[in-house]
Design a protein around this motif. Structure first.
Motif, PDB file in Angstrom:
ATOM      1  N   THR A 143     -47.969  30.867  35.573  1.00  0.00           N
ATOM      2  CA  THR A 143     -48.475  30.374  36.725  1.00  0.00           C
ATOM      3  C   THR A 143     -49.649  31.033  37.259  1.00  0.00           C
TER       4      THR A 143
ATOM      5  N   SER B 203     -51.593  25.675  32.641  1.00  0.00           N
ATOM      6  CA  SER B 203     -50.474  24.718  32.093  1.00  0.00           C
ATOM      7  C   SER B 203     -51.022  24.441  30.956  1.00  0.00           C
TER       8      SER B 203
ATOM      9  N   LYS C 249     -42.749  27.177  40.691  1.00  0.00           N
ATOM     10  CA  LYS C 249     -42.076  26.131  39.667  1.00  0.00           C
ATOM     11  C   LYS C 249     -40.405  26.422  39.675  1.00  0.00           C
ATOM     12  N   ASP C 250     -39.695  25.562  39.513  1.00  0.00           N
ATOM     13  CA  ASP C 250     -38.153  25.605  39.593  1.00  0.00           C
ATOM     14  C   ASP C 250     -37.871  26.580  38.787  1.00  0.00           C
TER      15      ASP C 250
ATOM     16  N   GLU D 185     -42.133  30.253  32.065  1.00  0.00           N
ATOM     17  CA  GLU D 185     -43.430  29.363  32.285  1.00  0.00           C
ATOM     18  C   GLU D 185     -44.350  30.237  33.019  1.00  0.00           C
TER      19      GLU D 185
ATOM     20  N   THR E 162     -46.951  35.533  35.247  1.00  0.00           N
ATOM     21  CA  THR E 162     -45.926  34.507  36.144  1.00  0.00           C
ATOM     22  C   THR E 162     -45.603  35.408  37.259  1.00  0.00           C
TER      23      THR E 162
END
Length: 346
Positions: free
Chosen positions: A109, A96, A276-277, A107, A240
């Protein structure tokens, strides 16, 4: 190294109070400013940890033995140190920080310990899984930049478990890759393939990391997900994956929100903190149009997702901006060199 050619800074008599300054002083000969800064902060925090916890000799040796065991269990297909970093939340924190994403982009991960470099490149529409017990899944995705333009020729590394929750590398008799592939986005930024619907699974917990989780009364499970890794020159490297809800719906043209297995018991307690949402999606069913276009039965399980990549330049600027703000709050005066902070001594 000739000791006579090295001008060692004078050390003070070693005490609990001055040992940190002494170590930092002797490390200060390093010509690499970034490395010197990292070592300064590492030594400071390690020493403060020992002081704050009043670390005993027995506890220190226990920690050293634990790290030794972590290293001893590592192999070409099992990276226990990555697993340790994952369960401590360090992997997701570093990603991050190092790969910040502006609003509207996908995003990143954690990489996880099961990525390999032997996946085979696969043409559009092929199946990357040969597990006959898995529920067949059609995956149709797009790749765009922040301006909404399709990105062609992106290398996409994809991997998932089989229907029992095991990656191919976890089998002793593995003869080659399965449940993994490499694809390329086409001129419209589209890539599509066939897989199986992911299932929840435990991370390896038969080693030192597993014993640590047990001691902490933590489970080793991860919610259902599929890994994606994107590479193209000029774009920020993106690792991700997506988590799954299952919906009984017909129109899936705009499916791209939510992404956990509904009522999944591990939805809010992922062992490696990767959820993550923005990386949650729905699995629906192919309507007549989708079924005809991709040659699958109507009602076939379907995952669609629109990935948005950012350029290296955008990421570099955002990383520098975030670093300056974060370190200013900590009272650290720094300057940015090659995108990374070092002490500003001017």
């Amino acid at each position: 190294m000739d000791p006579s050619q090295v001008k060692i800074p004078p050390m003070k008599d070693q005490t609990v109070d001055n040992i940190t300054d002494n170590v930092i002083t002797i490390n200060s000969l390093c010509e690499d400013e970034r490395m010197k800064y990292i070592l300064e902060r590492l030594v400071t925090h390690l020493h403060d940890f020992a002081r704050e916890t009043r670390l005993s000799g027995d506890e220190w040796m226990t920690g050293l033995r634990f790290l030794t065991e972590v290293g001893q269990i590592c192999t070409d297909v099992r990276q226990e140190y990555i697993l340790l970093s994952d369960v401590l939340g360090l992997s997701i924190l570093v990603d991050s920080i190092d790969h910040p994403k502006p609003k509207g982009s996908t995003e990143g991960t954690v990489l996880g310990p099961f990525h390999t470099h032997d996946a085979e490149e696969m043409p559009p529409g092929d199946s990357m899984s040969h597990d006959p017990k898995g529920e067949p899944l059609l995956v149709v995705c797009t790749l765009k930049d922040m301006a909404g333009r399709p990105i062609e020729g992106v290398k996409i590394d994809i991997w998932e478990t089989d229907s029992t929750g095991h990656y191919d590398v976890q089998y002793a008799g593995r003869e080659g890759p399965d449940g993994r592939c490499i694809m390329r986005s086409d001129g419209s930024g589209v890539f599509w393939f066939k897989a199986i619907t992911p299932v929840p699974y435990p991370i390896p917990h038969d080693g030192p990391v597993g014993r640590l989780l047990k001691k902490l009364h933590r489970h080793p499970y991860r919610p259902s997900h599929m890994h994606f890794m994107f590479e193209k020159e000029g774009y920020d490297h993106l690792i991700t994956y997506v988590f799954f809800f299952f919906l009984d719906i017909g129109d899936v043209a705009n499916l791209r929100s939510a992404l956990y297995l509904r009522n999944d018991p591990y939805e809010t307690s992922d062992a490696v903190f990767g959820v993550k949402d923005s990386l949650t999606v729905d699995i629906g069913k192919a309507d007549a149009e989708i079924a005809k276009k991709y040659n699958v039965p109507e009602g076939h399980a379907l995952l669609t997702y629109d990935f948005v990549l950012v350029s290296d330049e955008e990421t570099s600027q955002l990383r520098a901006h975030n670093s300056k703000i974060a370190l200013d709050k900590l009272g650290r005066k720094v300057k940015i060199v090659n995108g990374l902070p070092i002490p500003d001594l001017d």
